[in-house]
Enzyme design. Structure first.
Site, PDB file in Angstrom:
ATOM      1  N   ASP A  68       1.141   9.236 -14.294  1.00  0.00           N
ATOM      2  CA  ASP A  68      -0.455   9.818 -13.993  1.00  0.00           C
ATOM      3  C   ASP A  68      -0.320  11.386 -13.664  1.00  0.00           C
ATOM      4  OD1 ASP A  68       1.036   9.560 -11.409  1.00  0.00           O
ATOM      5  OD2 ASP A  68      -0.238   7.999 -10.825  1.00  0.00           O
ATOM      6  N   ASN A 137      -2.419   0.837  -0.066  1.00  0.00           N
ATOM      7  CA  ASN A 137      -3.439   0.077  -0.462  1.00  0.00           C
ATOM      8  C   ASN A 137      -2.921  -0.790  -1.638  1.00  0.00           C
ATOM      9  OD1 ASN A 137      -3.627   1.743  -2.695  1.00  0.00           O
ATOM     10  ND2 ASN A 137      -5.942   2.137  -2.357  1.00  0.00           N
ATOM     11  N   HIS A 139      -1.732   0.430  -4.521  1.00  0.00           N
ATOM     12  CA  HIS A 139      -2.117   0.806  -5.894  1.00  0.00           C
ATOM     13  C   HIS A 139      -0.646   0.958  -6.554  1.00  0.00           C
ATOM     14  CE1 HIS A 139      -2.624   5.437  -4.402  1.00  0.00           C
ATOM     15  NE2 HIS A 139      -1.349   5.068  -4.510  1.00  0.00           N
ATOM     16  N   GLU A 144      -6.157   1.522  -8.813  1.00  0.00           N
ATOM     17  CA  GLU A 144      -6.504   1.197  -7.672  1.00  0.00           C
ATOM     18  C   GLU A 144      -7.022  -0.229  -7.351  1.00  0.00           C
ATOM     19  OE1 GLU A 144      -5.725   3.155  -5.202  1.00  0.00           O
ATOM     20  OE2 GLU A 144      -6.699   5.339  -5.542  1.00  0.00           O
TER      21      GLU A 144
HETATM   22  C1  F6R Z   1       2.656   8.915  -8.125  1.00  0.00           C
HETATM   23  C2  F6R Z   1       1.699   7.632  -8.182  1.00  0.00           C
HETATM   24  C3  F6R Z   1       1.413   6.897  -7.201  1.00  0.00           C
HETATM   25  C4  F6R Z   1       2.327   6.927  -5.759  1.00  0.00           C
HETATM   26  C5  F6R Z   1       1.792   6.346  -4.468  1.00  0.00           C
HETATM   27  C6  F6R Z   1       2.705   6.459  -3.480  1.00  0.00           C
HETATM   28  O1  F6R Z   1       2.851   9.191  -9.571  1.00  0.00           O
HETATM   29  O2  F6R Z   1       1.774   6.929  -9.122  1.00  0.00           O
HETATM   30  O3  F6R Z   1       0.879   5.589  -7.086  1.00  0.00           O
HETATM   31  O4  F6R Z   1       3.419   6.424  -6.116  1.00  0.00           O
HETATM   32  O5  F6R Z   1       0.490   6.841  -4.371  1.00  0.00           O
HETATM   33  O6  F6R Z   1       2.845   7.860  -2.852  1.00  0.00           O
HETATM   34  P1  F6R Z   1       3.775   8.350  -1.827  1.00  0.00           P
HETATM   35  O7  F6R Z   1       5.199   8.231  -2.452  1.00  0.00           O
HETATM   36  O8  F6R Z   1       3.422  10.049  -1.594  1.00  0.00           O
HETATM   37  O9  F6R Z   1       3.640   7.568  -0.708  1.00  0.00           O
END
Ligand code: F6R
Length: 245
Positions: A68, A137, A139, A144
Site C-alpha cells: 500500500d 482493528n 486490517h 479496513e
Molecule cells: C503497512 C500495512 C499496515 C500495517 C498495520 C500495522 O504496509 O499494510 O496494514 O501492517 O497498520 O502497522 P504497525 O506495524 O505500524 O503496527
C-alpha cells in the site's frame, strides 16, 4: 493452516522472520516478495540488511511488491511508504530499484493505477511470500473492517478513525495525516504462496484472536488468512498471552 511460532519478544520475532525471508531468497534467488511497512517489520528489515552486508545475502534478482501507499504523499515525503522502503531497506541492499513496486500515491488516475497494480501481480504470478503486519482493528494492508464484504481488487481505501489515530504518532500536524490510501485488495494478497504475519504487543491481541479464533468476516479482515493453506504467524508472548484467554 496457520502455524504458530511463539517467541519471547520483538527482537526474536524479527530475527525469525528475517531468517524465513532470507531462506526464501537463498532457495529461489528471483523470488517475488510481498512487503509491508509500519513498525512491525522494521527489525526484520534491519536483520535482512545485516545478512546482506555480513553474509552476502543477494537481492539482485528479487522483485518486491508492497501492499500500500498513502494517497497524496510523494516518495520524497518521509511519511510515504516509498520513502520508508527506500530508506529502511532498498537503499541498503543490492536490489534493482526498477524491480521494487509500490502504488503511486501521487497518481492522477487512481483507477488506472489500481488496475495496473493488479495486472502486475497477475503477471508476476502472485508473490512467493507475503510479509504482513496487522492493524489493531484487524486490517491487513489498508483493507479496513467492513460490515459487508472483502474487497478483492487494489483500490482507494478510506482509513478508519482508529487507523488515523494510530498513525498520528508519525505526523507533527494532525491535518497532514492522509485519509486515503491505495491498498492491495484481498485477491492480490491471497495470491501469495505463503504468508509470514508478525504480531507483537498486547494492543494487537484482539486482531490475533480474530486471526486464530474468530469467524472469517470482513469485520476482521485478517481473519481471511484462515482460508489460506500456508500461513506462519510469529507472535510475541505479550500478544499471545491475551489471545489464549
Ligand atoms: C503497512 C500495512 C499496515 C500495517 C498495520 C500495522 O504496509 O499494510 O496494514 O501492517 O497498520 O502497522 P504497525 O506495524 O505500524 O503496527
Amino acid at each position: 493452516m496457520i502455524e504458530i511460532i511463539r517467541v519471547k519478544d520483538y527482537e526474536t520475532m524479527s530475527l525469525y522472520a528475517a531468517r524465513l525471508v532470507a531462506a526464501q531468497v537463498r532457495l529461489v534467488p528471483d523470488s517475488v516478495l510481498g512487503l509491508a511497512t509500519g513498525s512491525t517489520p522494521l527489525g526484520m528489515y534491519r536483520e535482512l540488511v545485516r545478512q546482506h552486508r555480513e553474509e552476502g545475502l543477494d537481492f539482485s534478482q528479487v522483485t518486491t511488491i508492497n501492499l500500500d501507499e498513502y494517497c497524496g504523499l510523494p516518495g520524497t515525503n518521509e511519511q510515504s511508504y516509498r520513502y520508508y522502503m527506500d530508506s529502511n531497506f532498498f537503499s541498503k541492499i543490492n536490489i534493482d530499484p526498477d524491480l521494487t513496486f509500490i502504488p503511486d500515491g501521487m497518481t492522477t488516475d487512481i483507477d488506472a493505477c489500481c488496475e495496473m497494480y493488479d495486472e502486475l501481480i497477475d503477471f508476476l504470478g502472485g508473490t512467493d511470500i507475503q510479509v504482513l503486519g496487522v492493524g489493531e482493528n484487524g486490517h491487513i494492508a489498508f483493507n479496513e473492517p467492513h460490515g459487508y464484504c472483502f474487497t478483492a481488487k487494489t483500490h482507494k481505501a478510506e482509513l478508519t478513525e482508529n487507523t488515523m489515530e494510530v498513525n498520528s504518532r508519525f505526523f507533527d500536524d494532525p491535518a497532514e495525516i492522509p485519509r486515503y490510501a491505495i491498498s492491495m485488495g484481498m485477491r492480490g494478497i491471497m495470491s501469495s504462496k505463503c504468508f509470514l504475519i508478525m504480531i507483537s504487543g498486547a494492543q494487537k491481541a484482539d486482531a490475533g484472536y480474530g486471526l486464530l479464533r474468530g469467524e472469517v468476516t470482513p469485520r476482521c479482515p485478517v481473519s481471511i488468512l484462515q482460508l489460506h493453506p500456508n500461513v506462519k504467524l510469529i507472535v510475541t508472548d505479550d500478544a499471545f498471552g491475551k489471545i489464549k484467554d
